[in-house]
Scaffold this active site. Structure first.
Site, PDB file in Angstrom:
ATOM      1  N   ASP A 115       6.188   6.349  -0.880  1.00 47.98           N
ATOM      2  CA  ASP A 115       4.916   6.296  -1.615  1.00 47.98           C
ATOM      3  C   ASP A 115       4.416   4.847  -1.660  1.00 47.98           C
ATOM      4  OD1 ASP A 115       7.091   5.552  -3.218  1.00 47.98           O
ATOM      5  OD2 ASP A 115       6.152   6.231  -5.081  1.00 47.98           O
ATOM      6  N   HIS A 132      13.690  -2.469  -4.615  1.00 51.20           N
ATOM      7  CA  HIS A 132      14.373  -1.192  -4.851  1.00 51.20           C
ATOM      8  C   HIS A 132      14.570  -0.383  -3.565  1.00 51.20           C
ATOM      9  CE1 HIS A 132      13.979  -1.595  -9.231  1.00 51.20           C
ATOM     10  NE2 HIS A 132      12.725  -1.956  -9.031  1.00 51.20           N
TER      11      HIS A 132
END
Length: 313
Positions: free
Chosen positions: A10, A240
């Site tokens: 995303d 991340h």
């Protein structure tokens, strides 16, 4: 032989960093990018996936996927973290390509069936596309090589609620399905990713080596690191999503444990990942009723960032 992967994403600033690694690493065969809402809406996610591949001068299939959660209402995208365009609100060039005619779930199913026991699914956003793929063809559970999920936390707590990490919170019903499906799965959550900090000097090296893609990575990084400076008091950002690829290629940099995962789907604990370590008895059998998985409990943050620089810098 390179490791074939499908990268479910995303994008998102830290997604862009990870996509750059997947495009650059000589031992990763990037079969395609599948897009989901999360850091941005689905149209923006698809636009950014196409753009990042084009900036790297690579033709990578992009399949558009989930636009909303399976059950719960969709929350607004976190524009204060990633920018309204997902890449720090910097000016972006036009995109030439377009997404495939098939959906993300269809792409995942077709690729896995074409290359059984070869493909690793790496998902770094809400996992609705993987849940949809399981719905289309439950048989892929036995045909994927492995599944790596960036999301959740075991001991670290949450980043969007006191107990829930963003990807799990955005679609806990999909997460519950995917994390308990019974395929070989590793969860790379905040316990590992919060140990890693990509500094301004690190990003300067990456930007200098990655051409036009590097300019976008550096521009978006400035917006993202401003958020982290205020939120966590660090000089840099937590990369991340790159940690999921670091686990894939350099698992020795992580501390892991085996056990059983569940995901809370309702109430105050919505989106919390709950881990019962292998062999530890708890009151009642429900805590060990889900399939065995592997979770990351820690990471050598400096070594992970050094690996990123080796790939991109």
């Amino acid at each position: 032989m390179p490791t074939p992967i499908i990268f479910d994403t995303d994008p998102g600033v830290d997604d862009a960093q990870a996509i750059a690694i997947a495009l650059a690493h000589p031992d990763i065969e990037l079969l395609g990018l599948t897009t989901t809402y999360g850091n941005v809406d689905i149209e923006t996610a698809t636009h950014n996936a196409l753009l990042l591949a084009e900036l790297a001068q690579q033709e990578i299939p992009v399949a558009q996927g989930a636009a909303a959660p399976l059950v719960k209402p969709k929350h607004p995208a976190p524009a204060h973290i990633h920018g309204a365009n997902g890449l720090g609100n910097i000016e972006l060039p036009a995109v030439r390509g377009k997404a495939l005619d098939m959906s993300a779930a269809e792409f995942i199913v077709s690729q896995v069936n074409a290359r059984p026991n070869e493909i690793t699914l790496v998902a770094v956003g809400p996992v609705g596309n993987l849940a949809a793929a399981l719905q289309l063809d439950p048989g892929i559970i036995d045909k994927v090589k492995q599944v790596i999920i960036m999301g959740g936390s075991i001991r670290e707590g949450g980043n969007v609620t006191p107990v829930a990490e963003a990807n799990m919170f955005n679609d806990p019903h999909a997460a519950s399905r995917v994390l308990t499906a019974g395929w070989p799965l590793t969860l790379v959550g905040l316990d590992a990713t919060h140990r890693c900090v990509l500094s301004p000097a690190d990003m300067e090296k990456i930007a200098g080596a990655q051409g036009k893609l590097g300019q976008v990575l550096a521009g978006s990084y400035r917006f993202y690191s401003d958020f982290y400076r205020g939120a966590l008091g660090i000089d840099g950002c937590c990369p991340h999503d790159s940690c999921a690829l670091a686990w894939l290629m350099k698992p020795e940099l992580f501390t892991t444990a085996r056990g059983h995962l569940t995901v809370a789907t309702e109430g105050y604990a919505e989106g919390q990942t709950i881990f019962a370590p292998e062999g530890r008895p708890f009151l009642g059998e429900r805590w060990s009723s889900t399939p065995m998985v592997e979770v990351c409990l820690n990471a050598d943050g400096k070594a992970v960032v050094s690996w990123m620089l080796d790939v991109l810098g």
